[in-house]
Design a protein around this motif. Structure first.
Motif, PDB file in Angstrom:
ATOM      1  N   ALA A  94      31.504   4.346 -11.120  1.00  0.00           N
ATOM      2  CA  ALA A  94      31.443   3.966 -12.633  1.00  0.00           C
ATOM      3  C   ALA A  94      32.125   4.840 -13.413  1.00  0.00           C
ATOM      4  N   ILE A  95      31.960   6.076 -13.236  1.00  0.00           N
ATOM      5  CA  ILE A  95      32.830   6.952 -13.981  1.00  0.00           C
ATOM      6  C   ILE A  95      34.207   6.855 -13.634  1.00  0.00           C
ATOM      7  N   ASP A  96      34.923   6.619 -12.712  1.00  0.00           N
ATOM      8  CA  ASP A  96      36.273   6.592 -12.485  1.00  0.00           C
ATOM      9  C   ASP A  96      36.871   5.091 -13.243  1.00  0.00           C
ATOM     10  N   TRP A  97      35.980   3.907 -13.144  1.00  0.00           N
ATOM     11  CA  TRP A  97      36.182   2.874 -14.006  1.00  0.00           C
ATOM     12  C   TRP A  97      36.080   3.320 -15.338  1.00  0.00           C
ATOM     13  N   LEU A  98      35.252   4.018 -15.872  1.00  0.00           N
ATOM     14  CA  LEU A  98      35.293   4.143 -17.247  1.00  0.00           C
ATOM     15  C   LEU A  98      36.023   5.265 -17.695  1.00  0.00           C
ATOM     16  N   SER A  99      36.742   5.995 -16.893  1.00  0.00           N
ATOM     17  CA  SER A  99      37.808   6.948 -17.341  1.00  0.00           C
ATOM     18  C   SER A  99      39.246   6.407 -17.801  1.00  0.00           C
ATOM     19  N   ARG A 100      39.224   4.973 -17.158  1.00  0.00           N
ATOM     20  CA  ARG A 100      40.691   4.581 -17.226  1.00  0.00           C
ATOM     21  C   ARG A 100      40.685   3.413 -18.619  1.00  0.00           C
ATOM     22  N   PRO A 101      41.628   3.126 -19.236  1.00  0.00           N
ATOM     23  CA  PRO A 101      42.875   3.687 -19.085  1.00  0.00           C
ATOM     24  C   PRO A 101      42.869   5.195 -19.363  1.00  0.00           C
ATOM     25  N   TYR A 102      43.702   5.981 -18.589  1.00  0.00           N
ATOM     26  CA  TYR A 102      43.865   7.408 -18.711  1.00  0.00           C
ATOM     27  C   TYR A 102      43.925   7.878 -20.304  1.00  0.00           C
ATOM     28  N   GLY A 103      43.012   8.823 -20.758  1.00  0.00           N
ATOM     29  CA  GLY A 103      43.248   9.291 -22.033  1.00  0.00           C
ATOM     30  C   GLY A 103      42.600   8.254 -22.918  1.00  0.00           C
ATOM     31  N   ALA A 104      42.127   7.003 -22.544  1.00  0.00           N
ATOM     32  CA  ALA A 104      41.593   5.989 -23.737  1.00  0.00           C
ATOM     33  C   ALA A 104      40.587   5.139 -23.109  1.00  0.00           C
ATOM     34  N   GLY A 105      39.848   5.842 -22.003  1.00  0.00           N
ATOM     35  CA  GLY A 105      38.770   5.280 -21.406  1.00  0.00           C
ATOM     36  C   GLY A 105      37.642   5.015 -22.334  1.00  0.00           C
ATOM     37  N   ALA A 106      36.549   4.276 -22.046  1.00  0.00           N
ATOM     38  CA  ALA A 106      35.339   4.151 -22.576  1.00  0.00           C
ATOM     39  C   ALA A 106      34.555   5.495 -22.726  1.00  0.00           C
ATOM     40  N   LEU A 107      34.786   6.544 -21.841  1.00  0.00           N
ATOM     41  CA  LEU A 107      33.967   7.672 -21.984  1.00  0.00           C
ATOM     42  C   LEU A 107      34.860   8.655 -23.051  1.00  0.00           C
ATOM     43  N   THR A 108      36.022   8.418 -23.128  1.00  0.00           N
ATOM     44  CA  THR A 108      36.907   9.345 -24.050  1.00  0.00           C
ATOM     45  C   THR A 108      35.994   9.903 -25.277  1.00  0.00           C
ATOM     46  N   GLY A 109      35.699  11.282 -25.272  1.00  0.00           N
ATOM     47  CA  GLY A 109      35.096  11.798 -26.544  1.00  0.00           C
ATOM     48  C   GLY A 109      33.544  11.736 -26.534  1.00  0.00           C
ATOM     49  N   LYS A 110      33.196  10.521 -25.771  1.00  0.00           N
ATOM     50  CA  LYS A 110      31.667  10.062 -26.005  1.00  0.00           C
ATOM     51  C   LYS A 110      30.404  11.153 -25.393  1.00  0.00           C
ATOM     52  N   PRO A 111      29.495  11.293 -26.269  1.00  0.00           N
ATOM     53  CA  PRO A 111      28.323  12.375 -25.642  1.00  0.00           C
ATOM     54  C   PRO A 111      27.835  11.887 -24.459  1.00  0.00           C
ATOM     55  N   VAL A 112      27.423  12.598 -23.506  1.00  0.00           N
ATOM     56  CA  VAL A 112      27.038  12.225 -22.224  1.00  0.00           C
ATOM     57  C   VAL A 112      26.078  13.502 -21.598  1.00  0.00           C
TER      58      VAL A 112
END
Length: 185
Positions: free
Chosen positions: A92-110
């Protein structure tokens, strides 16, 4: 303003104690905070850049990315499998990390929490999860932690939602996570 937290559970087992922990988080979220459990991590195929192409991204991966994009923060529930992070959560983390630098996780609190059978409550897996999600671009809320040992015995007869100590710990983590601010990429 309401805060929406997406919960991802690293165990697919129907009777998972981490699933129950996520249910407890949803049930006891403070006012103004909504914790939503994401269903379907088991249907997300292993990350493969060849299938991560616009127009051909698997539906389950798209649904995961959309859910994460709509959330203000993510709360990851990690059991410990052979001393490390479960494959479903890492995927799940791998999918959310893409596209590189603009994935759904980018900058989001976790934040990462969990329970495991061992005496340390899965801290190795949770530390590895924090490491992976941080490298993936998320803003890891390092102080928001909860590791509950002895899950098999502790939750044999009691759901985590009915354990006052667990509810107190979860509430604290959710409050910390809901107050965290996104970080610019």
């Amino acid at each position: 303003m309401s805060v929406r937290i997406l919960a991802l559970v690293g165990s697919l087992r129907a009777g998972s104690h981490n699933r129950q922990l996520a249910e407890a988080a949803a049930k006891h979220a403070p006012e103004g905070v909504e914790v939503v459990l994401h269903e379907g991590l088991g249907q997300v195929p292993f990350y493969n850049e060849d299938i991560d192409v616009e127009g051909t991204v698997p539906e389950a991966a798209t649904a995961l990315r959309n859910a994460a994009a709509q959330a203000d923060a993510l709360l990851l529930f990690s059991p410990e499998y052979n001393g490390t992070i479960p494959a479903v959560l890492k995927n799940a983390i791998d999918w959310l990390s893409r596209p590189y630098g603009a994935g759904a996780l980018t900058g989001k609190p976790v934040a990462v929490v969990g329970t495991a059978f061992g005496q340390y409550g899965g801290v190795w897996a949770q530390d590895e999860t924090r490491k992976a999600v941080g490298i993936a671009g998320a803003h890891v809320v390092e102080d928001a932690k909860l590791s509950i040992p002895g899950s098999v015995t502790r939750f044999a007869e009691t759901h985590p939602a009915d354990d006052a100590e667990v509810v107190e710990g979860l509430t604290k983590v959710i409050e910390q996570l809901s107050q965290a601010q996104p970080v610019a990429a």
